[in-house]
Motif scaffolding. Structure first.
Motif, PDB file in Angstrom:
ATOM      1  N   HIS A 163       0.788  -1.229   0.000  1.00  0.00           N
ATOM      2  CA  HIS A 163       0.000   0.000   0.000  1.00  0.00           C
ATOM      3  C   HIS A 163       0.820   1.280   0.000  1.00  0.00           C
ATOM      4  O   HIS A 163       0.287   2.343  -0.341  1.00  0.00           O
ATOM      5  CB  HIS A 163      -0.954   0.007   1.201  1.00  0.00           C
ATOM      6  N   ASN A 203       5.040   2.857  -0.595  1.00  0.00           N
ATOM      7  CA  ASN A 203       6.453   2.607  -0.880  1.00  0.00           C
ATOM      8  C   ASN A 203       7.318   2.952   0.326  1.00  0.00           C
ATOM      9  O   ASN A 203       6.998   3.847   1.106  1.00  0.00           O
ATOM     10  CB  ASN A 203       6.911   3.442  -2.081  1.00  0.00           C
ATOM     11  N   ASP A 239       8.465   6.598   0.197  1.00  0.00           N
ATOM     12  CA  ASP A 239       7.473   7.666   0.279  1.00  0.00           C
ATOM     13  C   ASP A 239       7.762   8.544   1.494  1.00  0.00           C
ATOM     14  O   ASP A 239       8.166   8.049   2.550  1.00  0.00           O
ATOM     15  CB  ASP A 239       6.069   7.076   0.383  1.00  0.00           C
ATOM     16  N   LYS A 291       0.312   5.779  -4.058  1.00  0.00           N
ATOM     17  CA  LYS A 291       0.037   4.689  -4.998  1.00  0.00           C
ATOM     18  C   LYS A 291      -1.364   4.807  -5.595  1.00  0.00           C
ATOM     19  O   LYS A 291      -2.104   3.829  -5.714  1.00  0.00           O
ATOM     20  CB  LYS A 291       0.206   3.329  -4.322  1.00  0.00           C
TER      21      LYS A 291
END
Length: 811
Positions: free
Chosen positions: A359, A361, A364, A662
């Motif tokens: 869900h 990275n 991120d 995402k």
């Protein structure tokens, strides 16, 4: 191969060091002032029997340094997932060391090993004459036993971090040699040749931080010692004159290493251990090492358990039962050969990490973390986040790597936590019920109301907390019941409830559920806005707190370390057990749960996260101003999960309503993430189809009789009590008792009384001394009159001029 050694070779190390320490009193250092020949004569003339008997039992034990290992459960079995060491060592028993290794080392290091009594005096005389004629040290004539003495002196000094003692054990002087001779004679009187040789092969350095033949076989050839071939065994034991000069993981050493290995093989022929044909075949074999690094530390923990590993390490560093200082505890972890059995479910851990990676990275800027705790035991089953654990991060620009554990408090992983938002409302709800209010009561709470001096707080001067303005995340009616306020997470509704309560009481309710401080260690705040979650909390705090609600109001502290087996003797060290306490009544907890199930209902704030797989679920969503932080905490009858998605520290904060992760709006990621994790949890830990009925009167009577285990051995008592439905802690404090020493003297609560299910039973062992009678106390005749209600006095007097203005979103 386990690092725990039960053969005599392991215990030999302690006794040898006792002998060395005792023999120091003989003043042998002065012997070095004699001429070499006179010194040898002094050793010949020593009273060897008295030397051998100088072994006081009172001297401290010094253990072999060996790796510590963390274990978790995988398919019901204990599986290692992390190792810690300073010296890479795999201690072996005599039976685990093959004859080819023993024969090789005797051939090259000490051909008369089985014939001398610790000192090969013929070799010593030859060495003295050779060294005197050459004018330099050409030969040391150290036997295997003398070399073992040197290694043990170094090991002892390293445990104490005594650099002077380490240097003394390594110095090239006659006095050191004579010390080793005297100690070696004593060893040979107390131990068998097999014990001495086994200890030597376990303590010896093989280059770098590789110690002992077990670790050497694994590191240099990728196999167990029992599987070594003749040329491999000969090569390994050939390194002892200078391990770092002959280690075969350095390309420049290979030619000299082969020459030295071939010499060992020829010496084995000379001693009759192998024939010439076998030696020739081995000599023709090239050295082909298979270097196999033994991973260590949390950075290389298996099953994605790096952050849980770090959590366990910090628990050890913070626990005085593992040593007086944090440095002592770290040293014990790296040297003490501890076998640490933890609570983690490695299969679930892999699944939770995979869900997070699905869900969001790891690179991120937004962080995510999730902790799963077992209801009723406090056991931490999984702990993961969207980062790769790393103690180094260069210039700090690689967002994917950090050593900060978002799941824990600052002293357990470096995180300061995050505002809990509306997940904190559960404590206002519980306090509301504790004070006798109901879920059906209606509150008047129009959005945007400016609350003027309406918040009682007995902990503040004057008994008032000040003023507060707030708003709701959405539009709601001006009046509604508490069940509706909980289901829709209405800020003004909880503010209206808090007006009828006391902010300090709400704070104390949170404390009773384990939120004793903020995650950063600061005092828990109880100003008006704290009602809707301004305190910084961590996922492990919230998962454990909500598990307490699920557990009929009995809160259990988180537990990650279940058992620790001491590497020195195989005994179990005391560990800090989960401490369970009644935070509120079962009736209140069940009633709160009946409201919190609505959060996952058709139009509740967590409806999108409901799994619908048959396990009843309850919990609470939460978010903060501008959706910088979002939460979802939920529980079944078996587990509690706390998942956070939000902004960490050190970067400009993003409003997750307008930040895509995402392809999904950031504020919505928690729902799908929580749902996937909860689905995986239910595979192994399904919850009941429904929660207990809050109107069931048995909810307030979940008590069980405490079995009488007096006179039982500790482990038998543990089994009896656990089977009866309790948690158990064996106290280090012993009590006078008629029971045999070392057996159970008494328990707290006492035998044959009633205690709550899952309550902690403390077991005290007998010291074997008969208890003495104590006189009964004289009854007191004094009495005290109850004072008038301080709370009512505070509510009718005083006001505060302080103001707080908060616009905290609720969902």
């Amino acid at each position: 191969m386990s690092s725990h050694l039960t053969a005599p070779g392991r215990h030999l190390g302690r006794s040898i060091l006792r002998f060395i320490a005792a023999s120091t009193a003989l003043g042998l250092a002065t012997v070095g002032l004699l001429t070499p020949v006179a010194a040898i004569i002094s050793v010949y003339g020593a009273d060897m029997v008295n030397i051998a008997k100088t072994l006081p039992a009172s001297l401290a034990n010094v253990e072999m340094q060996s790796p510590s290992t963390l274990y978790g459960k995988l398919d019901g079995k204990d599986v290692a997932f992390a190792t810690f060491y300073e010296k890479n060592r795999v201690p072996l028993t005599a039976e685990e060391i093959p004859d080819v290794v023993k024969n090789a080392v005797v051939s090259i290091e000490d051909p008369r090993f089985y014939e001398h009594g610790g000192v090969d005096f013929a070799a010593v005389m030859r060495a003295v004459l050779q060294n005197q004629s050459s004018g330099s040290t050409q030969s040391g004539a150290s036997t295997i036993t003398m070399q073992l003495v040197r290694n043990l002196r170094i090991e002892s000094a390293e445990w104490k971090d005594d650099e002077d003692a380490i240097d003394s054990a390594r110095e090239e002087t006659a006095s050191r040699k004579l010390l080793e001779m005297r100690y070696a004679i004593g060893l040979e009187h107390n131990y068998t040749k097999e014990q001495i040789l086994t200890s030597y092969l376990n303590y010896a350095s093989f280059g770098g931080n590789v110690y002992g033949i077990g670790a050497a076989a694994q590191y240099y050839y990728g196999k167990d010692a029992k599987d070594l071939t003749l040329p491999e065994a000969a090569q390994l034991v050939s390194v002892f004159p200078s391990p770092n000069s002959y280690r075969v993981d350095v390309a420049d050493n290979l030619d000299r290493a082969k020459a030295r290995r071939d010499l060992v093989l020829q010496r084995m022929v000379d001693r009759g251990y192998i024939d010439q044909a076998a030696a020739d075949e081995a000599i023709a074999t090239p050295i082909t090492p298979h270097i196999t690094q033994q991973p260590r530390g949390c950075e290389v923990a298996e099953h994605n358990a790096a952050y849980f590993c770090d959590y366990v390490v910090n628990l050890i560093r913070n626990d005085s039962t593992f040593g007086d200082t944090a440095d002592d505890r770290t040293a014990l972890l790296r040297r003490g050969g501890l076998q640490i059995y933890t609570s983690i479910d490695l299969s679930l851990q892999d699944e939770v990490q995979a869900d997070i990676d699905k869900h969001i990275n790891r690179s991120d800027k937004i962080g995510a973390a999730s902790t799963v705790v077992q209801v009723g035991t406090g056991r931490v089953l999984a702990m993961a986040q969207n980062r790769t654990y790393s103690q180094t991060n260069g210039d700090g620009t690689d967002l994917s790597r950090t050593a900060v554990n978002y799941n824990t408090n600052y002293d357990e992983g470096g995180s300061s936590g995050f505002p809990g938002g509306s997940t904190y409302k559960a404590f206002t709800l519980i306090d509301w019920l504790k004070q006798g209010h109901t879920l059906d009561e209606r509150v008047y709470a129009p959005a945007g109301t400016y609350y003027q001096k309406n918040f009682p707080d007995r902990c503040k001067s004057g008994g008032w907390a000040g003023t507060w303005s707030l708003e709701n995340a959405e539009s709601f009616p001006s009046s509604f019941d508490v069940r509706y306020a909980t289901k829709h997470s209405i800020n003004s509704g909880f503010a209206a409830m808090a007006e009828q309560l006391d902010l300090c009481d709400i704070r104390d309710t949170a404390v009773s559920f384990g939120i004793t401080t903020q995650a950063n260690g600061e005092e828990l705040d109880h100003q008006p806005a704290s009602v809707i979650g301004t305190n910084n909390v961590s996922p492990i705090q919230m998962a454990s707190a909500y598990a307490g609600i699920a557990n009929d109001g009995t809160y259990c502290t988180p537990q990650a370390i279940l058992r620790v087996v001491d590497g020195s003797n195989g005994s179990e060290r005391p560990v800090t057990a989960s401490q369970c306490s009644q935070a509120t009544t079962a009736q209140v907890a069940r009633t709160a749960t009946s409201a919190l199930t609505g959060v996952f209902g058709r139009d509740g704030t967590a409806a999108k996260a409901a799994t619908g797989d048959g396990s009843a679920i309850a919990g609470k969503t939460g978010s903060t101003d501008n959706y910088h932080q979002t939460w979802l905490v939920g529980y079944t009858t078996s587990t509690a999960q706390a998942t956070w998605v939000g902004n960490g520290t050190g970067l400009a904060k993003s409003d997750l309503r307008y930040y895509s992760i995402k392809g999904t709006a950031g504020w919505n990621v928690r729902y799908a993430l929580f749902k996937d994790i909860q689905t995986d949890i239910h595979t192994s830990y399904p919850g009941a189809a429904s929660f207990p009925d809050p109107n069931d009167t048995s909810a307030t009577a979940r008590t069980l009789p405490v079995p009488d285990v007096t006179g039982q051995d500790p482990e038998a008592a543990r089994g009896t009590l656990e089977q009866a439905g309790f948690q158990v802690a064996i106290s280090p404090e012993q009590r006078a008792s008629t029971a045999a020493a070392g057996t159970v003297a008494e328990t707290d609560p006492p035998a044959n009384t009633m205690a709550g299910a899952n309550a902690l039973i403390t077991v005290y062992l007998s010291n074997g001394q008969t208890p003495t009678a104590t006189p009964s106390p004289t009854p007191s005749t004094s009495s005290a009159s109850p004072s008038a209600s301080a709370n009512s006095q505070r509510r009718s007097s005083g006001s505060s001029s302080s103001k707080t203005k908060t616009s905290t979103t609720g969902r």
